[in-house]
Design an enzyme around this catalytic site. Structure first.
Site, PDB file in Angstrom:
ATOM      1  N   ARG A  88      31.363 -40.975 -43.107  1.00 31.54           N
ATOM      2  CA  ARG A  88      30.680 -42.078 -43.780  1.00 31.54           C
ATOM      3  C   ARG A  88      31.337 -42.312 -45.141  1.00 31.54           C
ATOM      4  O   ARG A  88      31.159 -41.521 -46.073  1.00 31.54           O
ATOM      5  CB  ARG A  88      29.182 -41.786 -43.954  1.00 31.54           C
ATOM      6  CG  ARG A  88      28.466 -42.920 -44.707  1.00 31.54           C
ATOM      7  CD  ARG A  88      26.960 -42.920 -44.519  1.00 31.54           C
ATOM      8  NE  ARG A  88      26.279 -41.805 -45.130  1.00 31.54           N
ATOM      9  CZ  ARG A  88      24.950 -41.715 -45.269  1.00 31.54           C
ATOM     10  NH1 ARG A  88      24.172 -42.694 -44.821  1.00 31.54           N
ATOM     11  NH2 ARG A  88      24.395 -40.652 -45.808  1.00 31.54           N
ATOM     12  N   ASP A 142      18.608 -36.984 -50.967  1.00 30.57           N
ATOM     13  CA  ASP A 142      19.917 -37.544 -51.271  1.00 30.57           C
ATOM     14  C   ASP A 142      19.716 -38.813 -52.082  1.00 30.57           C
ATOM     15  O   ASP A 142      18.610 -39.108 -52.539  1.00 30.57           O
ATOM     16  CB  ASP A 142      20.738 -37.774 -50.000  1.00 30.57           C
ATOM     17  CG  ASP A 142      20.142 -38.819 -49.063  1.00 30.57           C
ATOM     18  OD1 ASP A 142      19.177 -39.519 -49.457  1.00 30.57           O
ATOM     19  OD2 ASP A 142      20.645 -38.945 -47.929  1.00 30.57           O
TER      20      ASP A 142
END
Length: 529
Positions: free
Chosen positions: A161, A445
């Site tokens: 990613r 996150d």
């Protein structure tokens, strides 16, 4: 290198990644596509201005022919992506790289984005770690414990990613300007690892974050085509799964698949950023799009249910995988009762997803892989996926996706304090170089930090009265709570005053300012060396 300049330090082994050839490859993609990227970011701002003025979202009339054409399909699943019943996510540090590949998951989302603090060292070392893993030369030791790849077991398929289109990499300048963080992460991995992956019977695979329109997906597709042509890789070798984690993207799922169709590997329900996007996009609309505190918003809320069911229906209609959302719980070895309750919630979440037709789902910790696998095994049996479940029973309207006001739940002082506490702890860790942080038995996150600060901003600007105390959420109240939470944190072992001072200043900027910062990572990155 003339018009390509490295402004960050070149540390040990960085020359193996930052080769002249690799940097010229990055520069070629930046020069060809950097302008379009900036135009698309400007288009986001123009669309936000329309929303602020009273516009809303709907399925696009100009792309109706794509949605109504039942003949097209995406490319068939690529090697290593046929069975995706369990995917583990995590940053690209050396220990996580080994643990994720050894975890028993089918896929590892190797994350340069929300789970990675974009220190220059993290971004370049992450590329080294991925290359070393493919060469099976990676190892790691700490505290007398050694980590190595298992020699005789099938490792998880790597899916990288890169950072979203909105982020720069300020330590690499092309023609005097910072390169796109998306292009930097993608290009270095593709340059160094594409042929390594192909030689192993896999391919260079990606997760694409923060996309807001099919035109942004088209840009990625054009980057893929050009990159493959430049390195002599057959077109269609790259495969990409798009995270549907922004509110506008939910209205363009089919178009996004269509733009990427020869490179598409499906869609993912990025639930945490999706909630953040709901608040961000309709932040000026009063209480119409007001969410209760984040822990009260479940996947059974009507607007979230509509979003996930539409995702499965859309993917399977076009032959693409539908991947479920994150189980963020971190198992505790000290509190079995906490584990029991949390694992029951994880099991229920994965049972819902597998029952809805998802082909797999995410976990944030290796110890959750068996739970997720067991649930999907019970539904899939010997089948690798559920692509044959077309979910033709699903009928979702734009109104269903917009029904945020039907979400049950309260806003309490405890919820406000949790948002402040989590944001402060996470931002301190992020500024210190850690992008995936265990806080109160949950893996936090950047996405969950975005929800925390955006909810505080939304509650202040709507004068919310807390359900448990009756107090109205104001800047003054939040500033007092910041001080109280910081005092508690300061009494804990390992407290770093400098990092928490930075975290508090940043949180006040993105939660208390009258203007809403598009992403907290932008001012946070500006503070980084």
């Amino acid at each position: 290198m003339g018009s390509v300049e490295i402004t960050g330090p070149v540390l040990e082994r960085f020359d193996e990644i930052l080769t002249p050839e690799a940097l010229e490859f990055v520069a070629a993609l930046q020069r060809e596509f950097g302008g379009r990227r900036l135009e698309l970011l400007d288009a986001r701002q123009a669309r936000q201005a329309e929303l602020n003025a009273g516009a809303t979202y709907d399925f696009l009339p100009e792309t109706a022919s794509i949605r109504e054409d039942d003949s097209w399909r995406v490319a068939p699943p690529a090697p290593g992506l046929v069975d995706r019943r369990v995917e583990i996510t995590g940053p690209v540090d050396r220990k996580m790289t080994i643990n994720a590949l050894n975890s028993g998951a089918k896929v590892w989302l190797a994350d340069f984005e929300d789970a990675n603090s974009p220190l220059w060292e993290n971004c370049v070392n992450g590329q080294l770690n991925l290359r070393d893993a493919l060469d099976r030369t990676i190892d790691f030791s700490t505290g007398g414990k050694e980590y190595k790849l298992r020699p005789d077991e099938e490792l998880a398929t790597i899916v990288v990613r890169p950072r979203g289109w909105h982020l720069d990499e300020k330590h690499l300048l092309v023609d005097g300007a910072p390169v796109s963080g998306s292009i930097f992460d993608f290009a270095l991995y593709f340059f160094h690892c594409a042929r390594r992956q192909i030689a192993k019977g896999r391919g260079p695979y990606f997760y694409l974050p923060k996309i807001e329109s099919h035109l942004e997906a088209r840009l990625w597709n054009d980057v893929f085509v050009r990159a493959q042509d430049l390195l002599g890789v057959e077109r269609g070798t790259i495969r990409a799964t798009v995270l549907i984690e922004t509110y506008p993207a939910a209205f363009e799922m089919e178009e996004i698949l269509y733009e990427l169709r020869e490179h598409s590997a499906g869609l993912n329900a990025g639930r945490w950023d999706y909630l953040f996007s709901v608040i961000k996009k309709f932040r000026t609309r009063g209480r119409e799009f007001l969410l209760p505190e984040r822990n009260a918003v479940t996947m059974t809320a009507p607007f979230m249910r509509a979003y996930t069911e539409l995702l499965v229906r859309t993917c399977h209609k076009r032959g693409a995988h539908a991947i479920g959302g994150m189980a963020a719980f971190i198992p505790s070895r000290r509190d079995p009762e906490v584990n029991k309750v949390a694992l029951e919630k994880v099991r229920a979440d994965k049972t819902r997803e597998s029952g809805d037709g998802f082909d797999g789902s995410w976990v944030a910790h290796p110890d959750l892989v068996p739970v997720c696998r067991e649930v999907f095994d019970s539904v899939l049996g010997d089948k690798p996926n559920q692509l044959d479940r077309l979910r033709e029973d699903v009928k979702v309207t734009a109104a269903d996706l917009l029904a945020v006001s039907q979400t049950p739940g309260e806003i309490t002082e405890a919820g406000l304090r949790n948002n402040v506490d989590v944001a402060l702890r996470y931002l301190a860790a992020w500024m210190g170089g850690s992008g995936a942080v265990g806080i109160h038995n949950l893996m936090e996150d950047a996405a969950t930090a975005e929800i925390s600060r955006s909810q505080v901003w939304q509650w202040i600007h709507n004068g919310i009265e807390l359900a448990d105390t009756g107090a109205v959420v104001t800047k003054e109240l939040v500033e007092r709570i910041i001080g109280e939470e910081l005092a508690q944190i300061a009494a804990e072992p390992g407290y770093d005053e400098k990092l928490y001072d930075q975290a508090a200043a940043l949180f006040k900027e993105v939660a208390l300012d009258d203007d809403f910062a598009e992403f907290l990572t932008l001012p946070a990155y500006a503070r980084m060396p």
